[in-house]
Design a protein around this motif. Structure first.
Motif, PDB file in Angstrom:
ATOM      1  N   SER A  54       0.923  -1.282  -0.152  1.00  0.00           N
ATOM      2  CA  SER A  54      -0.012  -0.005  -0.115  1.00  0.00           C
ATOM      3  C   SER A  54       0.845   1.112   0.111  1.00  0.00           C
ATOM      4  N   GLU A  55       0.203   2.278  -0.212  1.00  0.00           N
ATOM      5  CA  GLU A  55       1.096   3.737  -0.508  1.00  0.00           C
ATOM      6  C   GLU A  55       1.274   4.153   1.194  1.00  0.00           C
ATOM      7  N   ALA A  56       0.394   3.352   2.265  1.00  0.00           N
ATOM      8  CA  ALA A  56       0.956   3.993   3.573  1.00  0.00           C
ATOM      9  C   ALA A  56       2.248   3.083   3.874  1.00  0.00           C
ATOM     10  N   ASP A  57       2.292   1.961   3.216  1.00  0.00           N
ATOM     11  CA  ASP A  57       3.595   1.235   3.578  1.00  0.00           C
ATOM     12  C   ASP A  57       4.750   1.941   3.055  1.00  0.00           C
ATOM     13  N   ALA A  58       4.523   2.324   2.074  1.00  0.00           N
ATOM     14  CA  ALA A  58       5.641   3.097   1.351  1.00  0.00           C
ATOM     15  C   ALA A  58       6.103   4.367   2.165  1.00  0.00           C
ATOM     16  N   VAL A  59       5.052   5.047   2.602  1.00  0.00           N
ATOM     17  CA  VAL A  59       5.248   6.175   3.425  1.00  0.00           C
ATOM     18  C   VAL A  59       5.957   5.842   4.714  1.00  0.00           C
ATOM     19  N   TYR A  60       5.371   5.068   5.234  1.00  0.00           N
ATOM     20  CA  TYR A  60       6.297   4.727   6.559  1.00  0.00           C
ATOM     21  C   TYR A  60       7.390   4.280   6.353  1.00  0.00           C
ATOM     22  N   ASP A  61       7.852   3.480   5.506  1.00  0.00           N
ATOM     23  CA  ASP A  61       9.238   3.010   5.025  1.00  0.00           C
ATOM     24  C   ASP A  61       9.931   4.349   4.946  1.00  0.00           C
ATOM     25  N   VAL A  62       9.906   5.133   3.982  1.00  0.00           N
ATOM     26  CA  VAL A  62      10.361   6.236   3.656  1.00  0.00           C
ATOM     27  C   VAL A  62      10.683   7.171   4.972  1.00  0.00           C
ATOM     28  N   LEU A  63       9.667   7.129   5.623  1.00  0.00           N
ATOM     29  CA  LEU A  63       9.943   8.277   6.876  1.00  0.00           C
ATOM     30  C   LEU A  63      10.860   7.655   7.939  1.00  0.00           C
ATOM     31  N   ARG A  64      10.697   6.154   8.123  1.00  0.00           N
ATOM     32  CA  ARG A  64      11.606   5.586   9.035  1.00  0.00           C
ATOM     33  C   ARG A  64      13.011   5.653   8.642  1.00  0.00           C
ATOM     34  N   LEU A  65      13.047   5.238   7.519  1.00  0.00           N
ATOM     35  CA  LEU A  65      14.510   5.085   6.690  1.00  0.00           C
ATOM     36  C   LEU A  65      15.472   6.663   6.644  1.00  0.00           C
ATOM     37  N   SER A  66      14.524   7.509   6.362  1.00  0.00           N
ATOM     38  CA  SER A  66      15.297   8.975   6.254  1.00  0.00           C
ATOM     39  C   SER A  66      15.680   9.313   7.339  1.00  0.00           C
ATOM     40  N   LYS A  67      14.755   9.306   8.492  1.00  0.00           N
ATOM     41  CA  LYS A  67      15.086   9.704  10.015  1.00  0.00           C
ATOM     42  C   LYS A  67      16.418   8.752  10.317  1.00  0.00           C
ATOM     43  N   GLY A  68      16.549   7.478  10.140  1.00  0.00           N
ATOM     44  CA  GLY A  68      17.604   6.926  10.350  1.00  0.00           C
ATOM     45  C   GLY A  68      18.747   7.377   9.750  1.00  0.00           C
ATOM     46  N   MET A  69      18.822   7.832   8.431  1.00  0.00           N
ATOM     47  CA  MET A  69      19.855   8.311   7.687  1.00  0.00           C
ATOM     48  C   MET A  69      20.492   9.763   8.643  1.00  0.00           C
ATOM     49  N   THR A  70      19.454  10.562   9.213  1.00  0.00           N
ATOM     50  CA  THR A  70      20.072  11.449   9.815  1.00  0.00           C
ATOM     51  C   THR A  70      20.899  11.299  11.151  1.00  0.00           C
ATOM     52  N   TYR A  71      20.283  10.203  11.801  1.00  0.00           N
ATOM     53  CA  TYR A  71      20.891   9.690  13.003  1.00  0.00           C
ATOM     54  C   TYR A  71      22.341   9.067  12.284  1.00  0.00           C
ATOM     55  N   LYS A  72      22.369   8.654  11.071  1.00  0.00           N
ATOM     56  CA  LYS A  72      23.602   7.612  10.810  1.00  0.00           C
ATOM     57  C   LYS A  72      24.767   8.689  10.564  1.00  0.00           C
ATOM     58  N   ALA A  73      24.176   9.852   9.775  1.00  0.00           N
ATOM     59  CA  ALA A  73      25.250  10.876   9.426  1.00  0.00           C
ATOM     60  C   ALA A  73      25.676  11.380  10.707  1.00  0.00           C
ATOM     61  N   ALA A  74      25.014  11.957  11.628  1.00  0.00           N
ATOM     62  CA  ALA A  74      25.202  12.472  12.784  1.00  0.00           C
ATOM     63  C   ALA A  74      26.328  11.752  13.527  1.00  0.00           C
ATOM     64  N   ILE A  75      26.093  10.404  13.834  1.00  0.00           N
ATOM     65  CA  ILE A  75      26.983   9.469  14.658  1.00  0.00           C
ATOM     66  C   ILE A  75      28.225   9.369  14.202  1.00  0.00           C
ATOM     67  N   SER A  76      28.124   9.113  12.696  1.00  0.00           N
ATOM     68  CA  SER A  76      29.420   9.109  11.925  1.00  0.00           C
ATOM     69  C   SER A  76      30.160  10.406  11.806  1.00  0.00           C
ATOM     70  N   GLY A  77      29.769  11.608  12.388  1.00  0.00           N
ATOM     71  CA  GLY A  77      30.448  12.775  12.379  1.00  0.00           C
ATOM     72  C   GLY A  77      30.548  13.083  11.007  1.00  0.00           C
ATOM     73  N   LEU A  78      29.559  12.941  10.096  1.00  0.00           N
ATOM     74  CA  LEU A  78      29.576  13.611   8.789  1.00  0.00           C
ATOM     75  C   LEU A  78      28.765  15.080   8.727  1.00  0.00           C
ATOM     76  N   PRO A  79      29.268  16.037   7.997  1.00  0.00           N
ATOM     77  CA  PRO A  79      28.361  17.209   8.098  1.00  0.00           C
ATOM     78  C   PRO A  79      27.237  16.981   6.793  1.00  0.00           C
ATOM     79  N   MET A  80      26.271  16.102   7.175  1.00  0.00           N
ATOM     80  CA  MET A  80      25.428  15.697   6.048  1.00  0.00           C
ATOM     81  C   MET A  80      23.924  15.642   6.916  1.00  0.00           C
ATOM     82  N   GLY A  81      22.969  15.595   5.988  1.00  0.00           N
ATOM     83  CA  GLY A  81      21.615  15.518   6.883  1.00  0.00           C
ATOM     84  C   GLY A  81      21.323  14.110   6.526  1.00  0.00           C
ATOM     85  N   GLY A  82      19.818  13.812   6.661  1.00  0.00           N
ATOM     86  CA  GLY A  82      19.363  12.627   6.439  1.00  0.00           C
ATOM     87  C   GLY A  82      18.122  12.599   5.458  1.00  0.00           C
ATOM     88  N   ALA A  83      18.071  11.822   4.451  1.00  0.00           N
ATOM     89  CA  ALA A  83      16.895  11.664   3.427  1.00  0.00           C
ATOM     90  C   ALA A  83      16.916  10.075   2.983  1.00  0.00           C
TER      91      ALA A  83
END
Ligand code: NAD
Length: 358
Positions: A54-83
């Motif tokens: 469903s579209e709802a599953d895709a939205v759920y996935d992309v929202l969770r994954l993109s937030k994880g990227m913000t944390y991933k970049a920050a914890i790795s000390g990269l001057p990058m955001g998350g998307a």
């Protein structure tokens, strides 16, 4: 559907900056790009090409994954955001095409570099190179754009994370005599099998794709179990390297491993609660966004102009970062909480700098 909240509620509860939908009438592409945060810089994150119920599953996935990227970049000390972005396949067997990839490239281009795309599940270097025909804001190709397949770097980071977990669990750093169970032997899983077999580990694998299982059995002497059983295998380390959401509070009670450490994004269904359950059960958890950051470090580092030596050093740092978080987790509710605390401090620091500069 995983979320009953409206899309705006989901965006605001996770703190996203933007969620953008795109349909390309000529190719039929349906895609979503989620930018969670640009507080630390432009955001690099993979494009997942997947069949969603469903579209709802895709939205759920992309929202969770993109937030994880913000944390991933920050914890790795990269001057990058998350998307992150997702392409919603119309059916499971739809072959990828150049037209589809180029349409996705044009969508990515509309972000003018605030979002930089790369590989994720279902997207390979060829797809990335096709996207790169339409935008310069993409990494991980082999001919049109730079970077190559990030999976070996991700696997190396997971390997460092596993070493840190073994040490923390008082089991030494040596893989000889240890058993590692891997769910999913695709791009990352195969590279991980190589590293673990060279280090002398016994490897047990499962994958719904028989070709991938046969490859690692032949190449690295892996043992196999049915994919329904892999999470419950008795082992020293369980490494989910397929899709997310595989461990929930109930599954924690069935695990027969002292360490959980794998490449999959969002391994825990509810990371806050399930990480506490893992701690209560005495299972050491190498937080997913910490240990699977190797691919991001490689591509983002290249994008930022880092030398090969610096890239290697930053990947090796995953070991120390994991050790530091595991030590800190003794005083926190869980490893996940300890990692999020450090990441959020860095992101808040980025926001303050923005305000002062503005
Ligand atoms: P991939 O598509 O190459 O491999 C995934 C494998 O998992 C496939 O072989 C697939 O058949 C298998 N699989 C899917 N569902 C399964 C199930 N229920 N049981 C057993 N096997 C199953 O993807 P990848 O690039 O290797 O990525 C794997 C995971 O790691 C994903 O969650 C991805 O988001 C994450 N990750 C990848 C990278 C990277 O550099 N590729 C970086 C960070 C995180």
């Amino acid at each position: 559907m995983h979320e009953k909240d409206s899309i705006f509620d989901q965006i605001s509860s996770r703190g996203h900056e933007r969620l953008c939908f795109h349909q390309d009438p000529e190719t039929g592409l349906n895609a979503i790009i989620a930018i969670h945060s640009t507080a630390l810089g432009n955001a690099l994150g993979g494009t997942r090409r997947w069949y969603y119920e469903s579209e709802a599953d895709a939205v759920y996935d992309v929202l969770r994954l993109s937030k994880g990227m913000t944390y991933k970049a920050a914890i790795s000390g990269l001057p990058m955001g998350g998307a992150k972005s997702v392409i919603m396949m119309p059916h499971r067997d739809k072959e990828r095409t150049e037209e589809e990839a180029r349409a996705m490239g044009r969508f990515v281009d509309t972000f003018n570099g605030a979002y930089i795309a790369a590989e994720d599940v279902g997207v390979d270097t060829q797809f990335i190179d096709w996207m790169a025909l339409e935008t310069k804001h993409v990494m991980g190709g082999e001919t049109v754009c730079l970077g190559g397949d990030p999976s070996p770097w991700t696997a190396l980071g997971v390997f460092h994370g596993m070493r840190a977990c073994l040490l923390h669990a008082g089991r030494g750093e040596d893989f000889a005599g240890k058993t590692v169970a891997i769910q999913g032997v695709g791009h990352v899983g195969q590279s991980l099998c190589k590293l673990l077999s060279e280090a002398g580990a016994t490897i047990v694998v499962a994958d719904i794709n028989k070709k991938n299982v046969d490859f690692v059995v032949d190449a690295y002497g892996c043992k196999t179990v049915h994919d329904d059983d892999i999470l419950k295998v008795e082992c020293d380390i369980l490494a989910p390297c397929a899709l997310g959401g595989v461990i929930d509070g109930n599954m924690v009670n069935h695990l027969r491993c002292p360490i959980l450490c794998g490449a999959a994004n969002n391994i825990l269904d509810d990371p806050v609660e399930d990480a506490v359950a893992l701690k209560t059960a005495g299972i050491v958890y190498g937080t997913d966004f910490v240990v699977n950051a190797g691919g991001l470090i490689h591509l983002a580092g290249m994008h930022l102009g880092m030398s090969d030596d610096v890239l290697q050093t930053k990947n090796d740092e995953i070991f120390n970062t994991t050790v530091q978080i595991l030590e800190r987790s003794e005083r926190a509710s869980s490893t996940y909480a300890a990692a999020v605390e450090i990441a959020e401090q860095r992101i808040a620091g980025g926001r303050e700098t923005e305000v002062h500069a503005g």
